[in-house]
Every structure is written in C-alpha cells, then in structure tokens.
Design a protein around this motif. Structure first.
Motif, PDB file in Angstrom:
ATOM      1  N   SER A 110      -1.565   3.390  -4.569  1.00  0.00           N
ATOM      2  CA  SER A 110      -2.237   2.284  -5.250  1.00  0.00           C
ATOM      3  C   SER A 110      -3.677   2.670  -5.557  1.00  0.00           C
ATOM      4  CB  SER A 110      -2.194   1.026  -4.381  1.00  0.00           C
ATOM      5  OG  SER A 110      -2.855   1.244  -3.157  1.00  0.00           O
ATOM      6  N   GLU A 113       3.832  -0.599 -13.852  1.00  0.00           N
ATOM      7  CA  GLU A 113       3.052  -0.643 -12.619  1.00  0.00           C
ATOM      8  C   GLU A 113       3.352  -1.894 -11.805  1.00  0.00           C
ATOM      9  OE1 GLU A 113      -0.693   1.381 -15.067  1.00  0.00           O
ATOM     10  OE2 GLU A 113      -1.061  -0.348 -13.765  1.00  0.00           O
ATOM     11  N   ASP A 114       3.225  -1.747 -10.499  1.00  0.00           N
ATOM     12  CA  ASP A 114       3.301  -2.850  -9.539  1.00  0.00           C
ATOM     13  C   ASP A 114       1.861  -3.182  -9.142  1.00  0.00           C
ATOM     14  OD1 ASP A 114       3.403  -4.403  -7.230  1.00  0.00           O
ATOM     15  OD2 ASP A 114       4.850  -3.134  -6.191  1.00  0.00           O
ATOM     16  N   SER A 134      -3.032  -1.143  -8.411  1.00  0.00           N
ATOM     17  CA  SER A 134      -1.693  -0.991  -8.975  1.00  0.00           C
ATOM     18  C   SER A 134      -1.088   0.343  -8.569  1.00  0.00           C
ATOM     19  CB  SER A 134      -1.720  -1.117 -10.499  1.00  0.00           C
ATOM     20  OG  SER A 134      -2.486  -0.084 -11.079  1.00  0.00           O
ATOM     21  N   LEU A 193       5.165   2.816 -11.128  1.00  0.00           N
ATOM     22  CA  LEU A 193       6.596   2.791 -10.836  1.00  0.00           C
ATOM     23  C   LEU A 193       7.350   3.828 -11.649  1.00  0.00           C
ATOM     24  CD1 LEU A 193       7.176  -1.078 -10.785  1.00  0.00           C
ATOM     25  CD2 LEU A 193       7.049   0.461  -8.818  1.00  0.00           C
ATOM     26  N   THR A 248      11.623  -2.553  -5.626  1.00  0.00           N
ATOM     27  CA  THR A 248      11.433  -3.999  -5.538  1.00  0.00           C
ATOM     28  C   THR A 248       9.943  -4.311  -5.596  1.00  0.00           C
ATOM     29  OG1 THR A 248      13.443  -4.320  -4.228  1.00  0.00           O
ATOM     30  CG2 THR A 248      11.766  -6.047  -4.110  1.00  0.00           C
ATOM     31  N   VAL A 249       9.554  -5.120  -6.586  1.00  0.00           N
ATOM     32  CA  VAL A 249       8.180  -5.602  -6.684  1.00  0.00           C
ATOM     33  C   VAL A 249       8.101  -6.887  -5.857  1.00  0.00           C
ATOM     34  CG1 VAL A 249       6.321  -6.327  -8.223  1.00  0.00           C
ATOM     35  CG2 VAL A 249       8.006  -4.631  -9.004  1.00  0.00           C
ATOM     36  N   HIS A 281       3.147 -10.206  -6.067  1.00  0.00           N
ATOM     37  CA  HIS A 281       2.655  -9.110  -6.893  1.00  0.00           C
ATOM     38  C   HIS A 281       2.901  -9.440  -8.366  1.00  0.00           C
ATOM     39  CE1 HIS A 281       2.321  -5.626  -3.815  1.00  0.00           C
ATOM     40  NE2 HIS A 281       2.241  -6.783  -3.172  1.00  0.00           N
ATOM     41  N   ARG A 282       2.392  -8.603  -9.239  1.00  0.00           N
ATOM     42  CA  ARG A 282       2.593  -8.769 -10.674  1.00  0.00           C
ATOM     43  C   ARG A 282       3.146  -7.473 -11.265  1.00  0.00           C
ATOM     44  NH1 ARG A 282      -3.172 -10.050 -12.618  1.00  0.00           N
ATOM     45  NH2 ARG A 282      -3.677  -8.768 -10.793  1.00  0.00           N
ATOM     46  N   LEU A 283       3.840  -7.596 -12.380  1.00  0.00           N
ATOM     47  CA  LEU A 283       4.360  -6.434 -13.100  1.00  0.00           C
ATOM     48  C   LEU A 283       3.451  -6.164 -14.287  1.00  0.00           C
ATOM     49  CD1 LEU A 283       6.822  -4.467 -13.084  1.00  0.00           C
ATOM     50  CD2 LEU A 283       7.834  -5.952 -14.831  1.00  0.00           C
TER      51      LEU A 283
END
Length: 624
Positions: A456, A504-505, A512, A515, A573-574, A578-580
């Motif tokens: 991250s 990104e996660d 972030s 992914l 798995t996000v 969290h946000r994508l």
C-alpha cells in the motif's frame, strides 16, 4: 579454466540467493543422492545433448539403491549445473530448475538436460522452436530406458522449463512413457503474456531475457565442461552465435516494428495454448502453478481452461461452460506469487510427490471435483471448477465525472477528462516488480527492507498523464474472481494512443494497493469477437485483440473511438469499508516503452468521455 568456471557458477548462484525457499526442511528421507555427470544423448539429427542423472542411493552404503524408479526430467536452458544447484541448495520454489532432491530421496531418478544450444549441449537455440519439443520427446524415451528406470517419466520445472514441458507433452504422442508434468509459471502465449500488453511493448522483461538466455547460454559451458577447456570455449562461441536468430532479431523488430513486433506465425508456433489438445490426446496429466503477480498472470488460468475444454471436446480458447465437468487430470494452483516466488507458503514438495506418486507409481489419489485451487492475497483459499468461475457474475461499474466509479450508468451529459501522453510514470509500482519477475520484492524481502512499491502507498488521484475513478466505500466485501475488461471512449489529437490501467484497493486511510493492470496501444484496438469472452451486455470481461500487422489501424485524430482493454485476472477480496479504484494513465514505465511508436504518440492529448452518449466502464468478475 576451473577458476573461471567457479567464478561464473558463483555469480549465477548469487543471483538466485534472493529467492525464498518454499518449504521447511523435511524429515530424513529413505534414500541419499549420487550424481552421474555429463551423460550424452545424440538426437536423431545428430545433435549431442548432455545431462546429469541424480540417483537414489542406499544411505548406509552410498551405493545406488535398488529400483526401478520413475524418472523426473528437467529440460533447462540455464545450464544443468546451475539449475540443479538452485534445487539442491533449496533456493526458490521446489523444483525450480527441473530437479527436486526431495523426490530423488523418495524414490525417483532426477535427469536434468541442457536444451539444445545451451549449457553443455550442442545445437541451435531459438526460443521454443518446434525442434526443441521433438528433442524433449526423444529425451523422454531415452529417460525411460535408463538403467534402474521403471519406464515411466514425469517432467518438472519453472518458467522456460515449464513451457518446454507443455511442448514436450504435446510432441510425445499417445502411449508415451511421459505420464505427468508439473509446470510452474508457464505461459499460454509468450507474445501476449510477456512481449506485449495489449500491443504495447513490454521492454522490461525482454531485457531480463538477454541475461536469462543470452549471457547464461554463453557462460554455462564453462561450468558444464571444466575438464575440457577447449570444448567449453568452442561451445560458448557456438552459443554466442545464436544471439542472431533470437535476441538480435527480437531487438531489431522492437526498434523498427519488424515482423516479430506483431503476432505472427513465429509466435503462434511458440504459444502452448495451440498444443493443449495434443497434450490431452496423449494422456499426459498436468498440474499447473501460477501467480497473480507473475509475468504469465494472464495466461496461466487460460492453460487450465484450455486443457479442461480439450478434455471435454470443446473449443480450447472458449470460456468453460457453466456446469461443465472438470477433469482432475488437469489442475491449477493459483495464488499471490511472483515469478521467482512461485508457490511461497505452499508445500510444493508434498504436492509434487503426491502428483508423481499417483501418475508414475499408482499410489495415493489426486481425485477432486474442484481442480482449480485459488489462494487470495491475505490467505483466503477456495477450490472451484471452471474458468471463468460459473458462480462469478459479470458486474459493470461506470467511470463518471469528478473521479467517481459507480454502479449506475450516466443518464446525461458529463464533462470529459483530459490526459496528456507522458511516456513516464512512477516506477514504484507492482507492475515494475511483476515484470522484473519479482526480483525487486524478493531482494527487499531477503534484505528485510520494506518495499512500498508492491504494497500500500499514497498515490496521486490525478496528474497530467493520469486520472482516477473511485467507488464509494464498500458496504460489503467485493470478491473479485477472474477476468476483467474495460471499455474507454476517448478522442486523441495524435494518430496513436497508449492507455495503461491499474485496478487498486483503496484503504480507509487513503493508501492504495495495486490489484492488477492492463494496457492497450490504440492502433491495436481491434477486437476478435469470436475469441473474446462476454461480460455485461455490450461489453467483454476478456477482450481478445488479434495484434497482427494486418489488424493495426491508426487512430483518427479528433474522432471519438472505443477502446476495449484486457485487465489481467484478479482473485482478491476488497474488504468492506475499502474502495475500488480504476487508474487510467498514459504510461506504465519502465514496463511499457513503445519505442518505434513514440513519434506517433508524442504530444498527444486524450479526451476521455463518460456520459450517456459515450459510456466508459469496467466489467468485473464478482462472486456473490
């Protein structure tokens, strides 16, 4: 000469010292190991190959143990001494170099053979040329007839050795002694998996190939024939001359957009996906190991689905059908691993022993109704059957104004976003490490240094050559499982475009984690609908681009154009909260450097549209 050979050996082994061992030391095994070096095999065309045979011995007497034993073959371009040295020292994934001492100590012969034109072997080298597969088939037959051999043969190894296993398994014919293979980090299509991403040149990995194939090819004869300096130097010189057909030709075509810059007959001959039906017809069992951060991330699940389709009598390149039965003769273990960190945290010794014991000795079982084994980042595991996963539904999200990523489509006009072609981006990225075969992350791990580039990090949400689209905080975990496609609608001021995407996660603190990613060179945007896999209506989760010279079409400046991008598959798995994020950029440096296409790219400005009249979106594969 011996001193020079020792120095070369030390240099090559030190290059691998950063690779983590894959398992803890095992309890004492029934057998010891002895080695016979430089056995010779003359192929039907007269080419002389050299091999080392690693044999089980009686631990009390040191003499060869009573057999017979099956033979595990490693077919290597890196020099059999170096390859076996990595395995014997426990460096890297078990069996990385085609030899696993764990297996030899449990009743297998280990035969490591230099590929023609490499190491101690004579002949020509030209990256998986068809003659190499025929050589592999002859090696299999020779191995089956070795003293103390049971007549049954398996194959093992990572990367080049993995791909050679597939080609050999296709070349042996029915009723061959070859019964099972264990390819780790294998490509379905080296052109698409390694040489380009959506037609954009991958420069980073081919530079590594110059060392991986070119330098080692010239240096390793000194290690293989230390007792015969004249023969070693003659082989080194012969191997050096092979740079013309492979390395220099590839370099020329990269710089000039020559024939191998595009998908063509040369590349198709070297794509294992084109021989999967033969492997199935020959009855060879295949256990694949692949990685989410591997250079062959895209292709490894396609090898699995292709083998399963071939076994079911379906088109090899089609998506597996919902409810399609899966054969346990073809399995894939797929997890969060780089190329040289393949299988970290898994007991590859036990997996290989069980696989070969079953197919070569008739012991134990490999029976399963779910032969696709997934390990997510963070350790979550599950087993399933098909690829794409039958239970994963195509889920569309939309790129929107103000950097939003939403599940609702735009209903009216929205202001477009502007991007400039820069050709440069931060090299501190998962992509840089991934296409350096994981070398950066493995070196930092060995040195106990934190490497933020693969974890991250705080990234800008917008810049001259990039913009982002981020979802609201997730109310529930988002389980991504499979291929992903992105559709962009954009106009350019130049006759060429380059789009590089990162998925990104985004954590609650704003950092972030990458992914996956993908890219597309605009002139290579043509999509083959027959080879593509459908997503939500009107879209693709797996857009397939022909990437041939004939399919190339310049971008019309000022014209709104549709671009369909293939994002390498994600199994992750996000978490809730969290946000994508989708990052759209005009560079992925140093991974992608479009060399001969730069004149058509320089000065380009792109207008990225995302309104009701010109929708831009992403189609995800999502588990319920």
């Amino acid at each position: 000469m011996r001193r020079l050979a020792a120095v070369c050996s030390l240099m090559l082994l030190l290059a691998a010292l950063t690779v983590p061992a894959s398992a803890a030391p095992a309890p004492a095994a029934p057998y010891g190991i002895a080695v016979k070096r430089n056995l010779t095999l003359r192929l039907k065309d007269g080419t002389l190959l050299r091999a080392d045979l690693h044999m089980p011995t009686d631990r009390k007497t040191g003499k060869p143990a009573r057999g017979p034993f099956p033979v595990i073959v490693g077919f290597t371009p890196y020099g059999k001494t170096v390859s076996a040295g990595l395995d014997s020292a426990g460096l890297g994934p078990a069996g990385i170099g085609g030899l696993n001492p764990y297996l030899v100590e449990r009743g297998y012969l280990g035969l490591v053979v230099d590929v023609p034109g490499t190491g101690g072997s004579q002949g020509k080298f030209d990256l998986f040329e068809p003659a190499e597969a025929q050589a592999g088939a002859q090696i299999v037959n020779w191995a089956a007839r070795l003293p103390n051999s049971s007549g049954k043969v398996g194959m093992l190894g990572l990367s080049y050795l993995a791909i050679d296993q597939l080609f050999t398994a296709a070349a042996v014919g029915p009723h061959s002694p070859l019964k099972a293979i264990f390819p780790m980090a294998a490509s379905a299509d080296p052109y698409r998996d390694l040489f380009v991403s959506g037609g954009a040149l991958n420069v980073e990995s081919p530079i590594g190939l110059v060392f991986g194939y070119g330098v080692t090819r010239v240096a390793t004869p000194l290690l293989e024939l230390p007792e015969d300096p004249a023969a070693a130097l003659a082989l080194s010189y012969q191997h050096l001359l092979q740079a013309g057909p492979f390395e220099l030709t590839i370099a020329r075509d990269m710089l000039t957009n020559g024939p191998r810059r595009y998908d063509n007959a040369w590349w198709k001959q070297r794509a294992p996906e084109n021989v999967l039906r033969k492997i199935v017809a020959n009855g060879v069992a295949v256990y694949l190991v692949g990685g989410l951060y591997d250079v062959f991330q895209r292709g490894e699940p396609l090898l699995y689905s292709g083998l399963q389709n071939a076994a079911a009598g379906r088109p090899v390149t089609a998506p597996m059908a919902p409810g399609q039965p899966a054969s346990d003769k073809y399995q894939l273990l797929y997890g969060p691993w780089t190329h040289i960190g393949m299988g970290t945290g898994q007991d590859l010794n036990a997996l290989q022993l069980n696989w070969f014991d079953h197919w070569l000795k008739g012991r134990g079982t490999v029976s399963t109704r779910t032969p696709l084994h997934v390990v997510e980042p963070g350790g979550r595991r599950y087993d399933t059957t098909g690829y794409p996963l039958a239970q994963a539904r195509p889920t569309r999200m939309y790129l929107r104004s103000q950097g939003r990523l939403t599940s609702t489509a735009p209903t009216g006009a929205e202001p477009a976003d502007s991007l400039a072609f820069t050709g440069l981006s931060s090299p501190c990225s998962r992509s840089t490490d991934q296409f350096a075969a994981g070398l950066l992350s493995e070196v930092s791990a060995a040195a106990h240094i934190a490497l933020p580039c693969t974890g991250s990090q705080q990234k800008p949400v917008k810049g001259p050559g990039e913009t982002t689209y981020t979802s609201p905080s997730l109310s529930a975990p988002l389980k991504l499982a499979g291929p992903i496609g992105v559709t962009l609608r954009a106009a350019s001021t130049r006759p060429e475009t380059l789009f590089a995407l990162t998925l990104e996660d985004v954590a609650p603190d704003g950092t972030s984690t990458d992914l996956s990613g993908g890219a597309l060179l605009g002139s290579m945007r043509a999509v083959d609908g027959k080879r593509s896999w459908k997503g939500a209506p009107g879209g693709w989760v797996y857009p397939y681009h022909p990437l041939t010279r004939a399919a190339k079409s310049p971008v019309t400046p000022g014209k709104l154009t549709r671009y369909d991008l293939q994002v390498r598959p994600v199994f992750a798995t996000v978490p809730a909260g969290h946000r994508l994020r989708v990052r759209v950029a005009t560079a992925d440096f140093p991974h992608l450097i479009p060399l001969a296409d730069l004149p058509s790219l320089f000065g380009g400005r792109y207008t990225l549209h995302h309104d009701a009249a010109a929708v831009s979106s992403i189609d995800l594969s999502v588990l319920p």
